[in-house]
Every structure is written in structure tokens, then in C-alpha cells.
Write an enzyme that holds these catalytic residues in place. Sequence first.
Site, PDB file in Angstrom:
ATOM      1  N   HIS A  51       2.417  16.348   2.064  1.00 46.11           N
ATOM      2  CA  HIS A  51       3.777  16.515   0.696  1.00 46.11           C
ATOM      3  C   HIS A  51       1.767  17.274  -0.227  1.00 46.11           C
ATOM      4  O   HIS A  51       1.600  16.918  -1.421  1.00 46.11           O
ATOM      5  CB  HIS A  51       3.725  15.249  -0.243  1.00 46.11           C
ATOM      6  CG  HIS A  51       4.799  14.988   0.539  1.00 46.11           C
ATOM      7  ND1 HIS A  51       6.058  14.417   0.030  1.00 46.11           N
ATOM      8  CD2 HIS A  51       5.173  13.470   1.402  1.00 46.11           C
ATOM      9  CE1 HIS A  51       7.135  13.676   0.928  1.00 46.11           C
ATOM     10  NE2 HIS A  51       6.070  13.716   2.372  1.00 46.11           N
ATOM     11  N   ASN A  88      12.403  10.626  -0.958  1.00 44.11           N
ATOM     12  CA  ASN A  88      12.445  12.534  -0.673  1.00 44.11           C
ATOM     13  C   ASN A  88      13.615  12.491  -1.253  1.00 44.11           C
ATOM     14  O   ASN A  88      15.057  12.261  -1.558  1.00 44.11           O
ATOM     15  CB  ASN A  88      12.795  12.208   0.941  1.00 44.11           C
ATOM     16  CG  ASN A  88      11.114  12.735   1.769  1.00 44.11           C
ATOM     17  OD1 ASN A  88      10.065  12.653   0.862  1.00 44.11           O
ATOM     18  ND2 ASN A  88      11.692  11.500   3.208  1.00 44.11           N
TER      19      ASN A  88
HETATM   20  C1  HEM Z   1       4.373   5.730   7.834  1.00 47.72           C
HETATM   21  C2  HEM Z   1       5.475   6.197   7.457  1.00 47.72           C
HETATM   22  C3  HEM Z   1       4.386   7.220   6.274  1.00 47.72           C
HETATM   23  C4  HEM Z   1       3.741   7.342   5.743  1.00 47.72           C
HETATM   24  C5  HEM Z   1       2.442   6.047   6.159  1.00 47.72           C
HETATM   25  C6  HEM Z   1       2.771   7.816   4.876  1.00 47.72           C
HETATM   26  C7  HEM Z   1       1.871   8.009   3.962  1.00 47.72           C
HETATM   27  C8  HEM Z   1       1.843   9.406   3.051  1.00 47.72           C
HETATM   28  C9  HEM Z   1       0.731   9.869   2.585  1.00 47.72           C
HETATM   29  C10 HEM Z   1      -0.677   9.092   2.682  1.00 47.72           C
HETATM   30  C11 HEM Z   1       1.261  10.432   1.648  1.00 47.72           C
HETATM   31  C12 HEM Z   1      -0.129  11.271   0.530  1.00 47.72           C
HETATM   32  C13 HEM Z   1      -0.241  10.626  -1.033  1.00 47.72           C
HETATM   33  C14 HEM Z   1      -1.193  10.944  -1.344  1.00 47.72           C
HETATM   34  O1  HEM Z   1      -2.343  11.311  -0.396  1.00 47.72           O
HETATM   35  O2  HEM Z   1      -1.249  10.433  -2.696  1.00 47.72           O
HETATM   36  C15 HEM Z   1       2.158  10.428   1.662  1.00 47.72           C
HETATM   37  C16 HEM Z   1       2.764  10.691   0.555  1.00 47.72           C
HETATM   38  C17 HEM Z   1       4.547  10.954   0.605  1.00 47.72           C
HETATM   39  N1  HEM Z   1       5.071  10.368   1.191  1.00 47.72           N
HETATM   40 FE1  HEM Z   1       4.818   9.466   2.343  1.00 47.72          FE
HETATM   41  N2  HEM Z   1       4.504   8.267   4.089  1.00 47.72           N
HETATM   42  C18 HEM Z   1       5.274   8.275   4.780  1.00 47.72           C
HETATM   43  C19 HEM Z   1       6.269   7.929   4.809  1.00 47.72           C
HETATM   44  C20 HEM Z   1       7.498   8.341   3.744  1.00 47.72           C
HETATM   45  C21 HEM Z   1       8.679   8.286   3.545  1.00 47.72           C
HETATM   46  C22 HEM Z   1       9.896   7.713   4.286  1.00 47.72           C
HETATM   47  C23 HEM Z   1       8.649   8.325   2.685  1.00 47.72           C
HETATM   48  C24 HEM Z   1      10.078   8.919   1.481  1.00 47.72           C
HETATM   49  C25 HEM Z   1      11.429   7.942   1.827  1.00 47.72           C
HETATM   50  C26 HEM Z   1       7.405   9.354   1.956  1.00 47.72           C
HETATM   51  C27 HEM Z   1       7.832  10.442   0.260  1.00 47.72           C
HETATM   52  C28 HEM Z   1       6.532  10.773   0.626  1.00 47.72           C
HETATM   53  C29 HEM Z   1       5.908  11.166  -0.941  1.00 47.72           C
HETATM   54  C30 HEM Z   1       7.408  11.814  -1.294  1.00 47.72           C
HETATM   55  C31 HEM Z   1       4.860  11.654  -0.611  1.00 47.72           C
HETATM   56  C32 HEM Z   1       3.806  12.714  -1.700  1.00 47.72           C
HETATM   57  C33 HEM Z   1       3.663  11.509  -3.358  1.00 47.72           C
HETATM   58  C34 HEM Z   1       3.146  12.414  -3.992  1.00 47.72           C
HETATM   59  O3  HEM Z   1       3.762  13.461  -5.006  1.00 47.72           O
HETATM   60  O4  HEM Z   1       2.433  12.048  -4.698  1.00 47.72           O
HETATM   61  N3  HEM Z   1       7.059   9.122   2.720  1.00 47.72           N
HETATM   62  N4  HEM Z   1       2.990  10.009   2.626  1.00 47.72           N
END
Ligand code: HEM
Length: 499
Positions: A55, A128
Site C-alpha cells: 500500500h 479494503n
Molecule cells: C496477514 C495479513 C496482513 C499483514 C501481515 C499486513 C501487513 C501490512 C503492513 C506491514 C502494512 C504497511 C503498514 C505501514 O507501513 O503503514 C499494511 C498496509 C495496509 N494493509 Fe495490510 N496486511 C495484511 C492484511 C491486510 C488486510 C486483510 C487488509 C484489509 C482488509 C489490509 C489493508 C491494509 C491497508 C489499507 C494498508 C495501508 C494503510 C495505510 O493507508 O497506511 N491488509 N499491511
Amino acid sequence: MSERTRYTTGNGAPVPNDDASFTAGPRGPLTFDNWRLFEKLAHFNREQIPERVVHARGSGAFGTFRLTRDLSDLTIADFLQGIGKETPVVARFSTVAGGQDSADNLRDVRGFSVKFYTEQGNWDMVGNNTPVFFIREPSKFPDFIHTQKKDPRSNLVNWQNRWEFWALHPQSFHQVTILLSDRGIPYSYRHMHGFSSHTLSLWNDSGERVWVKFHFKTNQGIKNVTDEEALSLDPAHHQHDLFTHIEKGEFPSWTVKIQLMSEEEAKHYRINPFDLTKVWPQGEFPLIEIGQLELNRNPDNYFAEIEQVAFSPSNFVPGIGASPDRVLQSRLWAYADAHRYRLTVNYQQIPVNRPLAPVNNYQRDGFMAGLGERREGESKEGGQYSTTNFYPNARGEAGAPVYDKRFQEPPLPLEEQAWVGYHENMDEDNFSQAGDLYRLFDDGQKDRIATVFASTLQGVTVEIVERVIQQCYAADEDYGRRVETLYRQHADKRIADFV
Ligand code: HEM
């Protein structure tokens, strides 16, 4: 003549000249006392911070959430009490796989994150634009993301890698059906829905818990583009679209709805209500409208307020909690860890992340610890102060914070005889809901999804293609037939083009 703003160095001293550096004579080299030049170059070298590992490319804005249905029967969350209650928010939307240098107009899931600055702390809804996800087993996440990002050797997006992951993980099929459908490329962030996707919980002052899913329905209407139409969009279209509409006063908004399931229903429901690859059918769990989300202010500075905004599914407030969804559980840890790496341990002191609610605890020091402006109700300033820094203490002094058991969430019973070990959940039904969704598509939609399958499968190894086609058949006979027929037509055409 009015006084112009004085140009200074970082230490606040006036800059006498920035059109020329110190040199030994008009044609000579720099001298070592060019400290103003060195400060400027050194700061420039450090302007970048690590981008988000997923993202990375996104857009954001500030706004308001207004409650239209009182939820005090379900939750003690203060921002969900009293019709008309307003809570400030910041939202960030994003693509998933591409880096900051990628483009907005790609087929990809979109992130939908909202930080609610409530009076009892920040609640982050990190969802999402799809109600489900590719995996229900969290250990798959890094492998999955590796296959969606650039190939380590070619540094190019590689559809073989993508399809290999999906083909070997039938649990992805529901989300793949959404991603390859018309919903796969939103025209803009204003024209897409948002979902918590996960099951969360609400709990009230009687200690009763109910399971909940959040839905954000765009008031602008869903609008998508095809792969061909996407090519004609500016690669920065999402940013441009969101920014300019807010600038013009055309504020995007979403109707916020929830689905509820009681703990008792969850025990007996035919599908696992904590399986992130499944939806709760709306016919059985109807949407209940609870509020309006409006975005009405652009950030003053993109880097400070959007690049540095840190969302975490573990940012709960009293009255909202997690569920046994194992992907959610791993996210409770992963995000704060990512923020500590990217923004330092004191990321919550960065103004956009700092709660409006007073922060009083015994955490101290670390990189970038600030003496920010003290807020009403805070005994310390921006995270640092010189009164007691340990707990428990016998000081009883004003400002030595104490915890409050009224905010303890109800305990979660284990519903089965639970043995700690590797409990695989690979065998759950991966195809019924994908088939149900496919059957909702009209003929044009069915043709378009089959075309996306067929074109992205070209060049993918036969064994993987066969698996994918079998998965389509498992979801729906017609789905399988269309994908197989179109794939073979594309393949024949490629051979004909070649000979
Ligand atoms: C094991 C599953 C998951 C892991 C380990 C994971 C991990 C991460 C990590 C490390 C980031 C970056 C955070 C940052 O540096 O600010 C991120 C961002 C993000 N993830 Fe996940 N994620 C997972 C599943 C999901 C799921 C299921 C969704 C939605 C239902 C999701 C939605 C998002 C969103 C929207 C961002 C961006 C947040 C922003 O706008 O700063 N992720 N994720």
C-alpha cells in the site's frame, strides 16, 4: 515595502545568500565553512523514509464522521453514542502491490483506511474496497505479496508468479473473482466502497458482545474502468481526482453501515464467521445504516500528514474489539511493528497520529521523543515529562495515571476443546461464494472477467493454467467454460501470430 519572511537555516539564523556558496575566489573551489550549503544538502539526502512495504502509493484527506443511529445498546464506544455526534477523521486510500513509483490506474485491490479521532482514543478501520481477502492463513501474506510485487530478477510484474500463488491457494479464488471482475479497477477513490472485511466486535456496558462487519458505501456511486479505459487515465488520476474535488468543495462521502451477528448465531452459523475469504450474505445479515463519512479538507502537507499517517488494526477504543479471525490477529501485531521501523518508536507523537484524547502513560524516550504542545487533560507534554515514569507507584500525585477496569472488554470463551498446534484451515469451501458472485454478473460482465483471466493467463505454465480453469469450473460450470474457451482462443491466436 512590507517586510518579507526571513529565510533562515535550521537553527533559525538568517541566510545572507543562497544564490552562491562560499568559494575561494570567483573560479575557485568550495571552502569547508559552507555550513549552510552542507545543511541543505545533508537534509536533502534524508528526505526519503522507507515506503510502506505494501500500500505504498496512496492519497488521503481529512473529514468528519456523523452518527445517524445511536449504538449505545451495542457498544460503549463514545463516538457511536447519540445521533448527530461528529468525530474528526483522516482517511487514506491506496493501491496494494505497486511502490510509490507505480500508477493509480492498475488492476489491484484498493486500501480503505479511516482513523477516527474519538474522545477515547483513535480507532483505525484499516480495510479494503473488497469485503473479502486472498488468504485466511496469515503466514501466507509475505509469500502472497512477493508474487504480486515485482519479480526479484526482472524487476517486472510477473503474471506467472501471481497465478502460481492463486492456483496453489484455492482460498484466494473468491477475491480473485472480485479482482478480475469489473470492480478490479476503480475509476477513482471517490467511486468505490470500503469494507472492514474482517469480523470485529462491539461490546456494551453489560459485557455483551456482538460480532460486526463495517461497510462504507460510496455516495458518488460505483464507477469502474476496463483495462483499456484505464490506459487512457493519468497514472496519478486517483490523487488528482480526490485532491481537486475536495479543493473545489465537492466533498466525497460514504454511507456507513454495519452487519451484526450474535455470539450465539456465530456458534452455529454454517460458515466460519471469522473466515476472511467469505462474506456474510446480506439477505441473512442485513445492512444497518449508522452514519455518514465525509472528506472535506486536503492535507496541508502530503508527506507530514499522509505519508506519515500510521493506521493499525490494533488501534481500538473501548467498545470495539477484535475477533478470532487469525489474519486480523496477526495484523494486530504487524502494523505497529511496521510503524516503529518506518517512523520510529514514537510514531504516535507525530501530529497526524496523535490522538485528540489525552495520552498519559509510563512510556518514555526513544528516537524523536517530543515535548509537543501539552493538551488539556495531559500530564505530560508530547510524550515526555519528568514526573513518575514507573508503575505501580506510591506517589498518588496528580498526573501519575491509573488504569480503569470499566474499560475491560468481556472475556472471550474458547468454544472447543482447544489443543495448541498447527490447525490447518485449507479445506473450507473456497468456491461457493465465488460462484454466487459470478452468477450475479450479467453476460457482459461474465465475458469481461473471462477475458481478463484469458489474457493474464497467456504465457503462464500449462499446469498452473489447468489448475485455474478447474477452480473456475468448481465455482460455476459457465465460469469455467467461458474462461477455458477464451483462454484457448487467445492461445490459438498467439500460435497463429507466431507461425
Ligand atoms: C496477514 C495479513 C496482513 C499483514 C501481515 C499486513 C501487513 C501490512 C503492513 C506491514 C502494512 C504497511 C503498514 C505501514 O507501513 O503503514 C499494511 C498496509 C495496509 N494493509 Fe495490510 N496486511 C495484511 C492484511 C491486510 C488486510 C486483510 C487488509 C484489509 C482488509 C489490509 C489493508 C491494509 C491497508 C489499507 C494498508 C495501508 C494503510 C495505510 O493507508 O497506511 N491488509 N499491511
